[in-house]
Design a protein around this motif. Sequence first.
Motif, PDB file in Angstrom:
ATOM      1  N   ASP A 100       4.040  -8.431 -21.036  1.00 49.51           N
ATOM      2  CA  ASP A 100       3.337  -7.516 -20.138  1.00 49.51           C
ATOM      3  C   ASP A 100       2.142  -8.158 -19.456  1.00 49.51           C
ATOM      4  O   ASP A 100       1.507  -7.539 -18.615  1.00 49.51           O
ATOM      5  CB  ASP A 100       2.895  -6.257 -20.891  1.00 49.51           C
ATOM      6  N   HIS A 101       1.834  -9.411 -19.801  1.00 50.99           N
ATOM      7  CA  HIS A 101       0.683 -10.082 -19.202  1.00 50.99           C
ATOM      8  C   HIS A 101       1.138 -11.034 -18.100  1.00 50.99           C
ATOM      9  O   HIS A 101       1.697 -12.102 -18.369  1.00 50.99           O
ATOM     10  CB  HIS A 101      -0.108 -10.859 -20.267  1.00 50.99           C
ATOM     11  N   ALA A 102       0.879 -10.653 -16.858  1.00 53.32           N
ATOM     12  CA  ALA A 102       1.324 -11.444 -15.707  1.00 53.32           C
ATOM     13  C   ALA A 102       0.693 -12.833 -15.692  1.00 53.32           C
ATOM     14  O   ALA A 102       1.351 -13.821 -15.348  1.00 53.32           O
ATOM     15  CB  ALA A 102       0.987 -10.706 -14.412  1.00 53.32           C
ATOM     16  N   LEU A 103      -0.583 -12.916 -16.091  1.00 52.08           N
ATOM     17  CA  LEU A 103      -1.282 -14.204 -16.068  1.00 52.08           C
ATOM     18  C   LEU A 103      -0.664 -15.176 -17.071  1.00 52.08           C
ATOM     19  O   LEU A 103      -0.461 -16.354 -16.760  1.00 52.08           O
ATOM     20  CB  LEU A 103      -2.772 -14.006 -16.368  1.00 52.08           C
ATOM     21  N   PHE A 104      -0.341 -14.675 -18.265  1.00 54.16           N
ATOM     22  CA  PHE A 104       0.290 -15.543 -19.260  1.00 54.16           C
ATOM     23  C   PHE A 104       1.655 -15.996 -18.774  1.00 54.16           C
ATOM     24  O   PHE A 104       2.021 -17.168 -18.910  1.00 54.16           O
ATOM     25  CB  PHE A 104       0.430 -14.818 -20.605  1.00 54.16           C
ATOM     26  N   ALA A 105       2.423 -15.059 -18.214  1.00 59.33           N
ATOM     27  CA  ALA A 105       3.762 -15.390 -17.715  1.00 59.33           C
ATOM     28  C   ALA A 105       3.692 -16.470 -16.641  1.00 59.33           C
ATOM     29  O   ALA A 105       4.484 -17.419 -16.636  1.00 59.33           O
ATOM     30  CB  ALA A 105       4.445 -14.139 -17.174  1.00 59.33           C
ATOM     31  N   LYS A 106       2.714 -16.345 -15.737  1.00 65.48           N
ATOM     32  CA  LYS A 106       2.556 -17.334 -14.663  1.00 65.48           C
ATOM     33  C   LYS A 106       2.150 -18.685 -15.231  1.00 65.48           C
ATOM     34  O   LYS A 106       2.673 -19.733 -14.817  1.00 65.48           O
ATOM     35  CB  LYS A 106       1.509 -16.840 -13.665  1.00 65.48           C
ATOM     36  N   SER A 107       1.224 -18.667 -16.184  1.00 62.59           N
ATOM     37  CA  SER A 107       0.761 -19.917 -16.801  1.00 62.59           C
ATOM     38  C   SER A 107       1.893 -20.632 -17.523  1.00 62.59           C
ATOM     39  O   SER A 107       2.040 -21.855 -17.427  1.00 62.59           O
ATOM     40  CB  SER A 107      -0.372 -19.621 -17.797  1.00 62.59           C
ATOM     41  N   LEU A 108       2.708 -19.859 -18.232  1.00 64.40           N
ATOM     42  CA  LEU A 108       3.829 -20.454 -18.957  1.00 64.40           C
ATOM     43  C   LEU A 108       4.862 -21.012 -17.982  1.00 64.40           C
ATOM     44  O   LEU A 108       5.441 -22.082 -18.213  1.00 64.40           O
ATOM     45  CB  LEU A 108       4.471 -19.419 -19.882  1.00 64.40           C
ATOM     46  N   SER A 109       5.066 -20.303 -16.892  1.00 62.23           N
ATOM     47  CA  SER A 109       6.001 -20.770 -15.866  1.00 62.23           C
ATOM     48  C   SER A 109       5.565 -22.125 -15.317  1.00 62.23           C
ATOM     49  O   SER A 109       6.367 -23.061 -15.201  1.00 62.23           O
ATOM     50  CB  SER A 109       6.082 -19.753 -14.735  1.00 62.23           C
ATOM     51  N   ILE A 110       4.277 -22.245 -15.001  1.00 62.99           N
ATOM     52  CA  ILE A 110       3.735 -23.499 -14.464  1.00 62.99           C
ATOM     53  C   ILE A 110       3.882 -24.629 -15.480  1.00 62.99           C
ATOM     54  O   ILE A 110       4.278 -25.752 -15.141  1.00 62.99           O
ATOM     55  CB  ILE A 110       2.253 -23.316 -14.070  1.00 62.99           C
ATOM     56  N   ALA A 111       3.573 -24.309 -16.746  1.00 61.81           N
ATOM     57  CA  ALA A 111       3.629 -25.332 -17.798  1.00 61.81           C
ATOM     58  C   ALA A 111       5.055 -25.814 -18.050  1.00 61.81           C
ATOM     59  O   ALA A 111       5.314 -27.020 -18.143  1.00 61.81           O
ATOM     60  CB  ALA A 111       3.021 -24.781 -19.088  1.00 61.81           C
ATOM     61  N   PRO A 167       2.461 -26.766 -24.664  1.00 63.60           N
ATOM     62  CA  PRO A 167       3.702 -26.695 -23.882  1.00 63.60           C
ATOM     63  C   PRO A 167       4.783 -27.678 -24.321  1.00 63.60           C
ATOM     64  O   PRO A 167       5.959 -27.316 -24.406  1.00 63.60           O
ATOM     65  CB  PRO A 167       3.223 -27.001 -22.458  1.00 63.60           C
ATOM     66  N   ASP A 168       4.406 -28.927 -24.619  1.00 64.86           N
ATOM     67  CA  ASP A 168       5.422 -29.904 -25.006  1.00 64.86           C
ATOM     68  C   ASP A 168       6.042 -29.568 -26.360  1.00 64.86           C
ATOM     69  O   ASP A 168       7.230 -29.785 -26.587  1.00 64.86           O
ATOM     70  CB  ASP A 168       4.861 -31.332 -24.998  1.00 64.86           C
ATOM     71  N   GLU A 169       5.213 -29.016 -27.262  1.00 62.76           N
ATOM     72  CA  GLU A 169       5.749 -28.602 -28.565  1.00 62.76           C
ATOM     73  C   GLU A 169       6.661 -27.391 -28.392  1.00 62.76           C
ATOM     74  O   GLU A 169       7.711 -27.293 -29.035  1.00 62.76           O
ATOM     75  CB  GLU A 169       4.608 -28.259 -29.530  1.00 62.76           C
ATOM     76  N   LEU A 170       6.269 -26.465 -27.512  1.00 61.37           N
ATOM     77  CA  LEU A 170       7.102 -25.297 -27.231  1.00 61.37           C
ATOM     78  C   LEU A 170       8.464 -25.734 -26.704  1.00 61.37           C
ATOM     79  O   LEU A 170       9.502 -25.232 -27.147  1.00 61.37           O
ATOM     80  CB  LEU A 170       6.411 -24.388 -26.207  1.00 61.37           C
ATOM     81  N   LEU A 171       8.464 -26.676 -25.779  1.00 58.65           N
ATOM     82  CA  LEU A 171       9.721 -27.179 -25.232  1.00 58.65           C
ATOM     83  C   LEU A 171      10.588 -27.774 -26.337  1.00 58.65           C
ATOM     84  O   LEU A 171      11.794 -27.491 -26.404  1.00 58.65           O
ATOM     85  CB  LEU A 171       9.454 -28.243 -24.161  1.00 58.65           C
ATOM     86  N   HIS A 172       9.975 -28.576 -27.192  1.00 58.67           N
ATOM     87  CA  HIS A 172      10.706 -29.213 -28.293  1.00 58.67           C
ATOM     88  C   HIS A 172      11.353 -28.160 -29.198  1.00 58.67           C
ATOM     89  O   HIS A 172      12.522 -28.280 -29.581  1.00 58.67           O
ATOM     90  CB  HIS A 172       9.747 -30.088 -29.102  1.00 58.67           C
TER      91      HIS A 172
END
Length: 201
Positions: free
Chosen positions: A8-19, A110-115
């Motif tokens: 529900d947090h647009a800012l978090f969603a955008k930040s995660l998208s960029i990362a 972000p890199d750990e999340l991807l892994h």
Amino acid sequence: MRVLLVDDHALFAKSLSIALCDFPEIDQFSSTKDIKNLENHITTEQPDILLIDINLGGLTNEDGLMLTQHLLKHFPEQKIVILSGYNLPVYHKEAKRIGAKGFISKDVEPDELLHILMAIRNGTTYFPQEKIFIEDLTEGEKKVLELVSTGAKRKEIAKQLFISERTVSNHLQHIFEKLQVGSTVEAVTKAIQIGYISPVK
């Protein structure tokens, strides 16, 4: 890898998208607040990983764990991962119980999340290692503990739950033993730390 985020947090969603979109392994990243049409999104986008927050604000009457359980009835093969700021042992255990493939804290790099997501897509699961073991509380014990946390006395608790004061005392004794504490203050403190008393208010 195709990833769909429910948050529900647009800012978090955008930040995660960029990362995440910096990584070539991510073929598609999308996010949605549209819970009503979420099943259509899943059918259309066919994400490899569906990320769901626990606290979905006013998007739905369900929390992320309840939503996960509902979705897995319709999409049993869908890999769902809980991504939440409420990094508590009780939530880890519930996520695992209902069939989620992982529980990841929003503090993750972000890199750990991807892994982690790549590993889950390839068939593994990911849940934080628990440093403590707490014996499960019964529903009755949880209700007593929640009322204790509001400052209610034994007599009030007995009245509200339609049980005797002796039963309340027995519940409290079992709570102390299971949480390995010696007072109601310690019990409430520890219950908040491990998630028996929810911080989602």
